[in-house]
Design an enzyme around this catalytic site. Sequence first.
Site, PDB file in Angstrom:
ATOM      1  N   ASP A 187       0.853  -1.193   0.000  1.00 45.09           N
ATOM      2  CA  ASP A 187       0.000   0.000   0.000  1.00 45.09           C
ATOM      3  C   ASP A 187       0.883   1.235   0.000  1.00 45.09           C
ATOM      4  OD1 ASP A 187      -1.819   2.185   0.929  1.00 45.09           O
ATOM      5  OD2 ASP A 187      -3.227   0.522   1.125  1.00 45.09           O
ATOM      6  N   ILE A 188       0.525   2.196  -0.842  1.00 53.00           N
ATOM      7  CA  ILE A 188       1.333   3.404  -0.989  1.00 53.00           C
ATOM      8  C   ILE A 188       1.260   4.289   0.261  1.00 53.00           C
ATOM      9  CG2 ILE A 188      -0.379   4.945  -2.073  1.00 53.00           C
ATOM     10  CD1 ILE A 188       1.809   5.537  -4.226  1.00 53.00           C
ATOM     11  N   HIS A 225     -10.028  -5.666  -3.147  1.00 50.46           N
ATOM     12  CA  HIS A 225      -8.678  -5.829  -2.606  1.00 50.46           C
ATOM     13  C   HIS A 225      -8.755  -6.213  -1.144  1.00 50.46           C
ATOM     14  CE1 HIS A 225      -9.839  -1.574  -2.388  1.00 50.46           C
ATOM     15  NE2 HIS A 225      -9.167  -1.515  -1.242  1.00 50.46           N
ATOM     16  N   GLY A 261     -15.901   2.353   3.535  1.00 44.55           N
ATOM     17  CA  GLY A 261     -14.602   3.022   3.426  1.00 44.55           C
ATOM     18  C   GLY A 261     -13.820   2.638   2.186  1.00 44.55           C
ATOM     19  N   GLN A 262     -14.498   2.088   1.169  1.00 44.75           N
ATOM     20  CA  GLN A 262     -13.793   1.665  -0.044  1.00 44.75           C
ATOM     21  C   GLN A 262     -13.543   2.861  -0.949  1.00 44.75           C
ATOM     22  OE1 GLN A 262     -15.869  -1.260  -2.429  1.00 44.75           O
ATOM     23  NE2 GLN A 262     -14.064  -1.659  -3.704  1.00 44.75           N
ATOM     24  N   HIS A 279      -6.753  -5.998   2.245  1.00 47.88           N
ATOM     25  CA  HIS A 279      -5.626  -5.396   2.960  1.00 47.88           C
ATOM     26  C   HIS A 279      -5.068  -6.409   3.950  1.00 47.88           C
ATOM     27  CE1 HIS A 279      -6.385  -1.032   2.028  1.00 47.88           C
ATOM     28  NE2 HIS A 279      -7.623  -1.434   1.888  1.00 47.88           N
ATOM     29  N   ASN A 338     -12.522  -3.405   2.712  1.00 48.06           N
ATOM     30  CA  ASN A 338     -13.463  -2.286   2.694  1.00 48.06           C
ATOM     31  C   ASN A 338     -14.401  -2.458   1.503  1.00 48.06           C
ATOM     32  OD1 ASN A 338     -12.180  -1.081   4.912  1.00 48.06           O
ATOM     33  ND2 ASN A 338     -10.659  -0.112   3.593  1.00 48.06           N
TER      34      ASN A 338
HETATM   35  P1  AMP Z   1      -9.635   1.220   0.192  1.00 47.87           P
HETATM   36  O1  AMP Z   1      -9.942   2.424   1.025  1.00 47.87           O
HETATM   37  O2  AMP Z   1      -9.876  -0.067   0.930  1.00 47.87           O
HETATM   38  O3  AMP Z   1     -10.307   1.280  -1.155  1.00 47.87           O
HETATM   39  O4  AMP Z   1      -8.071   1.215   0.002  1.00 47.87           O
HETATM   40  C1  AMP Z   1      -7.424   1.638  -1.154  1.00 47.87           C
HETATM   41  C2  AMP Z   1      -5.975   1.611  -0.792  1.00 47.87           C
HETATM   42  O5  AMP Z   1      -5.232   1.712  -1.981  1.00 47.87           O
HETATM   43  C3  AMP Z   1      -5.542   2.770   0.119  1.00 47.87           C
HETATM   44  O6  AMP Z   1      -5.019   2.238   1.322  1.00 47.87           O
HETATM   45  C4  AMP Z   1      -4.469   3.486  -0.692  1.00 47.87           C
HETATM   46  O7  AMP Z   1      -3.386   3.926   0.086  1.00 47.87           O
HETATM   47  C5  AMP Z   1      -4.054   2.417  -1.694  1.00 47.87           C
HETATM   48  N1  AMP Z   1      -3.543   2.925  -2.963  1.00 47.87           N
HETATM   49  C6  AMP Z   1      -4.118   3.848  -3.764  1.00 47.87           C
HETATM   50  N2  AMP Z   1      -3.368   4.052  -4.857  1.00 47.87           N
HETATM   51  C7  AMP Z   1      -2.292   3.224  -4.747  1.00 47.87           C
HETATM   52  C8  AMP Z   1      -1.150   2.967  -5.556  1.00 47.87           C
HETATM   53  N3  AMP Z   1      -0.948   3.599  -6.721  1.00 47.87           N
HETATM   54  N4  AMP Z   1      -0.246   2.062  -5.121  1.00 47.87           N
HETATM   55  C9  AMP Z   1      -0.432   1.415  -3.954  1.00 47.87           C
HETATM   56  N5  AMP Z   1      -1.493   1.604  -3.145  1.00 47.87           N
HETATM   57  C10 AMP Z   1      -2.409   2.501  -3.531  1.00 47.87           C
END
Ligand code: AMP
Length: 123
Positions: free
Chosen positions: A37-38, A110, A103-104, A112, A97
């Site tokens: 995760d970024i 995906h 919270g998605q 986590h 999420n």
């Molecule tokens: P969610 O809130 O469950 O949809 O989580 C989306 C997740 O994707 C968040 O924790 C972001 O930090 C992560 N995210 C978004 N863009 C990227 C990216 N380019 N590379 C890695 N993680 C990302």
Amino acid sequence: MTAPLRHDPDCIFCKIIGGQIPSRKVFENEEVFAFHDIHPAAPVHFMVVPKAHIPSLAQATPEDAGLLGRIMLLAPKLALEQGCKPYPDGGFRVVVNTGAEGGQEVHHLHVHVMGGPRPWARG
Ligand code: AMP
Ligand code: ZN
């Protein structure tokens, strides 16, 4: 009936899977891709995503049961490889999420996986 979309050219995670957007890869096989995760919420924080564009857990079908099960079994293996200590003293958290109130933010299913020594940034 139209077949469900398995790839969305506008989806950020489809672009990561396809290599159009860079990521820090954790694991890949024919059906899943895992990457860090970024914005990590914990010392270890990566996501496991199906390569097929399933928008969320709410769209998963009985045909996806095997895939979802294999993702769940992959989580502990990858968590250990990424530095989480073993159960029961270590362990990890798995979060999916789903939808706005869930919270998605990214609408490609995906999972986590978070772990490592506490305290964590969030949660
Ligand atoms: P969610 O809130 O469950 O949809 O989580 C989306 C997740 O994707 C968040 O924790 C972001 O930090 C992560 N995210 C978004 N863009 C990227 C990216 N380019 N590379 C890695 N993680 C990302
Ligand atoms: Zn996608």
